[in-house]
Design an enzyme around this catalytic site. Structure first.
Site, mmCIF file in Angstrom:
data_model
loop_
_atom_site.group_PDB
_atom_site.id
_atom_site.type_symbol
_atom_site.label_atom_id
_atom_site.label_comp_id
_atom_site.label_asym_id
_atom_site.label_seq_id
_atom_site.Cartn_x
_atom_site.Cartn_y
_atom_site.Cartn_z
ATOM 1 N N TYR A 53 0.915 -1.248 -0.186
ATOM 2 C CA TYR A 53 -0.076 -0.070 0.257
ATOM 3 C C TYR A 53 1.074 1.301 0.024
ATOM 4 O O TYR A 53 0.447 2.276 -0.358
ATOM 5 C CB TYR A 53 -1.059 -0.028 1.067
ATOM 6 C CG TYR A 53 -2.033 -1.078 0.786
ATOM 7 C CD1 TYR A 53 -3.189 -0.679 -0.024
ATOM 8 C CD2 TYR A 53 -2.223 -2.328 1.108
ATOM 9 C CE1 TYR A 53 -4.008 -1.499 -0.174
ATOM 10 C CE2 TYR A 53 -3.000 -3.199 1.121
ATOM 11 C CZ TYR A 53 -4.300 -2.796 0.360
ATOM 12 O OH TYR A 53 -5.104 -3.478 -0.047
ATOM 13 N N ARG A 56 1.439 1.975 -3.413
ATOM 14 C CA ARG A 56 0.347 2.462 -4.199
ATOM 15 C C ARG A 56 0.059 3.848 -3.893
ATOM 16 O O ARG A 56 -0.181 4.826 -4.882
ATOM 17 C CB ARG A 56 -1.128 1.863 -3.868
ATOM 18 C CG ARG A 56 -1.087 0.113 -3.880
ATOM 19 C CD ARG A 56 -1.489 -0.307 -5.189
ATOM 20 N NE ARG A 56 -0.613 -0.019 -6.225
ATOM 21 C CZ ARG A 56 0.566 -0.815 -5.961
ATOM 22 N NH1 ARG A 56 0.880 -1.735 -5.003
ATOM 23 N NH2 ARG A 56 1.910 -0.531 -6.678
ATOM 24 N N GLN A 86 -15.650 2.523 -5.957
ATOM 25 C CA GLN A 86 -14.691 1.391 -5.489
ATOM 26 C C GLN A 86 -13.459 1.879 -5.501
ATOM 27 O O GLN A 86 -12.403 0.911 -4.803
ATOM 28 C CB GLN A 86 -15.048 0.186 -6.539
ATOM 29 C CG GLN A 86 -16.343 -0.016 -6.570
ATOM 30 C CD GLN A 86 -16.498 -0.880 -7.736
ATOM 31 O OE1 GLN A 86 -16.380 -2.139 -7.643
ATOM 32 N NE2 GLN A 86 -16.824 -0.556 -9.029
ATOM 33 N N ASN A 87 -12.883 2.995 -5.926
ATOM 34 C CA ASN A 87 -11.454 3.309 -5.779
ATOM 35 C C ASN A 87 -10.941 3.760 -4.488
ATOM 36 O O ASN A 87 -11.725 4.435 -3.620
ATOM 37 C CB ASN A 87 -11.289 4.268 -6.895
ATOM 38 C CG ASN A 87 -11.542 3.688 -8.304
ATOM 39 O OD1 ASN A 87 -11.704 2.695 -8.522
ATOM 40 N ND2 ASN A 87 -11.765 4.735 -9.285
ATOM 41 N N ASP A 89 -8.304 5.533 -4.470
ATOM 42 C CA ASP A 89 -7.611 6.759 -4.583
ATOM 43 C C ASP A 89 -8.425 8.109 -4.360
ATOM 44 O O ASP A 89 -9.649 8.159 -4.067
ATOM 45 C CB ASP A 89 -6.843 7.062 -6.162
ATOM 46 C CG ASP A 89 -8.198 7.140 -7.174
ATOM 47 O OD1 ASP A 89 -9.053 8.154 -6.928
ATOM 48 O OD2 ASP A 89 -8.201 6.274 -7.899
ATOM 49 N N HIS A 104 -14.406 0.896 -0.755
ATOM 50 C CA HIS A 104 -13.523 0.141 -0.450
ATOM 51 C C HIS A 104 -12.226 0.768 0.493
ATOM 52 O O HIS A 104 -11.218 0.263 0.471
ATOM 53 C CB HIS A 104 -12.807 -0.637 -1.813
ATOM 54 C CG HIS A 104 -13.837 -1.728 -2.451
ATOM 55 N ND1 HIS A 104 -13.643 -2.005 -3.619
ATOM 56 C CD2 HIS A 104 -14.872 -2.074 -1.910
ATOM 57 C CE1 HIS A 104 -14.950 -2.788 -3.987
ATOM 58 N NE2 HIS A 104 -15.422 -2.600 -2.663
ATOM 59 N N GLY A 170 -15.895 2.947 -15.826
ATOM 60 C CA GLY A 170 -14.745 2.059 -15.515
ATOM 61 C C GLY A 170 -14.837 1.001 -14.612
ATOM 62 O O GLY A 170 -13.928 0.997 -13.672
ATOM 63 N N SER A 172 -15.412 -3.329 -13.987
ATOM 64 C CA SER A 172 -15.814 -4.502 -14.730
ATOM 65 C C SER A 172 -17.032 -5.191 -14.108
ATOM 66 O O SER A 172 -17.724 -6.267 -14.562
ATOM 67 C CB SER A 172 -14.586 -5.690 -14.615
ATOM 68 O OG SER A 172 -14.399 -5.834 -12.832
HETATM 69 P P1 OAD Z 1 -11.437 -3.959 -12.762
HETATM 70 O O1 OAD Z 1 -9.813 -4.046 -12.651
HETATM 71 O O2 OAD Z 1 -11.917 -5.152 -12.254
HETATM 72 O O3 OAD Z 1 -12.151 -3.180 -14.048
HETATM 73 C C1 OAD Z 1 -11.575 -2.136 -14.510
HETATM 74 C C2 OAD Z 1 -12.512 -1.728 -15.701
HETATM 75 O O4 OAD Z 1 -11.959 -0.474 -16.346
HETATM 76 C C3 OAD Z 1 -12.416 -2.740 -16.855
HETATM 77 O O5 OAD Z 1 -14.010 -2.950 -17.059
HETATM 78 C C4 OAD Z 1 -12.004 -1.960 -17.926
HETATM 79 O O6 OAD Z 1 -12.621 -2.280 -19.275
HETATM 80 C C5 OAD Z 1 -12.182 -0.697 -17.567
HETATM 81 N N1 OAD Z 1 -11.198 0.420 -18.105
HETATM 82 C C6 OAD Z 1 -9.826 0.412 -18.424
HETATM 83 N N2 OAD Z 1 -9.412 1.513 -18.985
HETATM 84 C C7 OAD Z 1 -10.338 2.170 -18.882
HETATM 85 C C8 OAD Z 1 -10.480 3.579 -19.176
HETATM 86 N N3 OAD Z 1 -9.450 4.256 -19.661
HETATM 87 N N4 OAD Z 1 -11.482 4.285 -19.211
HETATM 88 C C9 OAD Z 1 -12.637 3.558 -18.612
HETATM 89 N N5 OAD Z 1 -12.480 2.555 -18.244
HETATM 90 C C10 OAD Z 1 -11.631 1.661 -18.450
HETATM 91 O O7 OAD Z 1 -11.677 -2.569 -11.473
HETATM 92 P P2 OAD Z 1 -13.021 -2.532 -10.598
HETATM 93 O O8 OAD Z 1 -14.300 -2.981 -11.336
HETATM 94 O O9 OAD Z 1 -12.763 -0.928 -9.923
HETATM 95 O O10 OAD Z 1 -11.590 -4.220 -4.816
HETATM 96 O O11 OAD Z 1 -12.869 -3.626 -9.441
HETATM 97 C C11 OAD Z 1 -13.685 -3.592 -8.397
HETATM 98 C C12 OAD Z 1 -12.776 -4.050 -7.184
HETATM 99 O O12 OAD Z 1 -12.012 -5.211 -7.535
HETATM 100 C C13 OAD Z 1 -11.867 -2.931 -6.538
HETATM 101 O O13 OAD Z 1 -12.354 -1.742 -6.114
HETATM 102 C C14 OAD Z 1 -10.760 -4.011 -5.829
HETATM 103 C C15 OAD Z 1 -10.902 -5.005 -6.703
HETATM 104 O O14 OAD Z 1 -10.438 -6.262 -6.334
HETATM 105 C C16 OAD Z 1 -11.183 -4.303 -3.454
HETATM 106 O O15 OAD Z 1 -9.835 -3.846 -3.123
HETATM 107 C C17 OAD Z 1 -11.931 -4.760 -2.381
#
Ligand code: OAD
Length: 226
Positions: A53, A56, A86-87, A89, A104, A170, A172
């Site tokens: 961390y 990060r 969920q970020n 930052d 988170h 952004g 998944s």
């Molecule tokens: P993910 O890494 O699972 O998904 C990131 C998403 O961002 C994907 O759908 C990509 O297609 C998209 N992406 C990539 N580049 C992009 C851009 N320039 N503009 C827009 N979208 C873009 O991240 P999260 O969905 O945030 O949890 O993940 C959820 C959680 O999983 C996080 O908060 C974390 C992780 O494990 C914890 O730490 C508890």
């Protein structure tokens, strides 16, 4: 005033140079999630967790909000805007968003391992073994690890259920309970999804998809909404 709820994931910060999670083989900077982001990891190797961390945090100090964060903040000129992220930052806050719920946790904060309500803002990127809270217990990152509860989920459900417009940027949508938030939004509300990948989102009415990066997608959406 209409209420806009913006639900963001790692993708909103990708153009600020912060890596997403699942775009990198499920590894976080060459670590397995289980090694650095679980209560077990903290018990077995707290130094590795702190180092992870700290790294990060160091990266975050040089990151700047991108156009997507800024446009989300600009919506506040015309709407009651709530960001649910969920970020961990702080780029939404740096862009000027006033109402931000972190599901988170927050990278720039740490908390007591004895009393979770003792939360402190870090002044630098480094949290060390031996850094203690006022009760004398080790400080830990103020983040939600896998296997831990998400304390802000209830308030997020409530905010999402009142949205006139709900925007996902952004994410998944794979990590629950956060990913289920969209199901709490009213069927009548307008919903938008901005993400360059194909996201598996089903049974959601009134959904418009912009298959784009956060900044270009938000530019199109902001010109429609403002
Ligand atoms: P993910 O890494 O699972 O998904 C990131 C998403 O961002 C994907 O759908 C990509 O297609 C998209 N992406 C990539 N580049 C992009 C851009 N320039 N503009 C827009 N979208 C873009 O991240 P999260 O969905 O945030 O949890 O993940 C959820 C959680 O999983 C996080 O908060 C974390 C992780 O494990 C914890 O730490 C508890």
């Amino acid at each position: 005033m209409q209420k806009i709820v913006v639900f963001t994931g790692a993708g909103v910060s990708a153009e600020s140079g912060i890596k997403t999670f699942r775009d990198h083989d499920g590894l976080w900077e060459n670590h397995k999630i289980s090694e650095v982001a679980t209560p077990d990891a903290w018990r077995h190797n707290p130094k590795l967790v702190l180092d992870f961390y700290n790294e990060r945090r160091k990266q975050l100090l040089s990151a700047k909000p991108n156009q997507a964060h800024k446009l989300i903040a600009q919506l506040q000129g015309k709407y009651d805007v709530h960001v649910i992220t969920q970020n961990i930052d702080d780029l939404h806050e740096k862009a000027g968003s006033k109402k931000v719920i972190h599901l988170h946790g927050e990278l720039m904060k740490c908390r007591s391992t004895l009393n979770p309500n003792l939360i402190y803002t870090l002044k630098s990127w480094k949290l060390n073994i031996g850094d203690k809270c006022e009760l004398g217990s080790q400080l830990r990152p103020h983040v939600v690890w896998f296997g831990e509860a998400v304390p802000n989920m209830e308030i997020a459900y409530e905010v999402a259920s009142k949205a006139d417009v709900f925007i996902v940027v952004g994410s998944s949508l794979t990590v629950y309970p956060a990913a289920g938030l969209v199901n709490f939004v009213s069927n009548n509300s307008k919903k938008y999804l901005i993400d360059p990948s194909d996201i598996n989102i089903q049974d959601v009415e009134n959904l418009i998809i912009y298959k784009e990066k956060a900044s270009s997608g938000m530019e199109k959406l902001a010109s429609e909404l403002l």
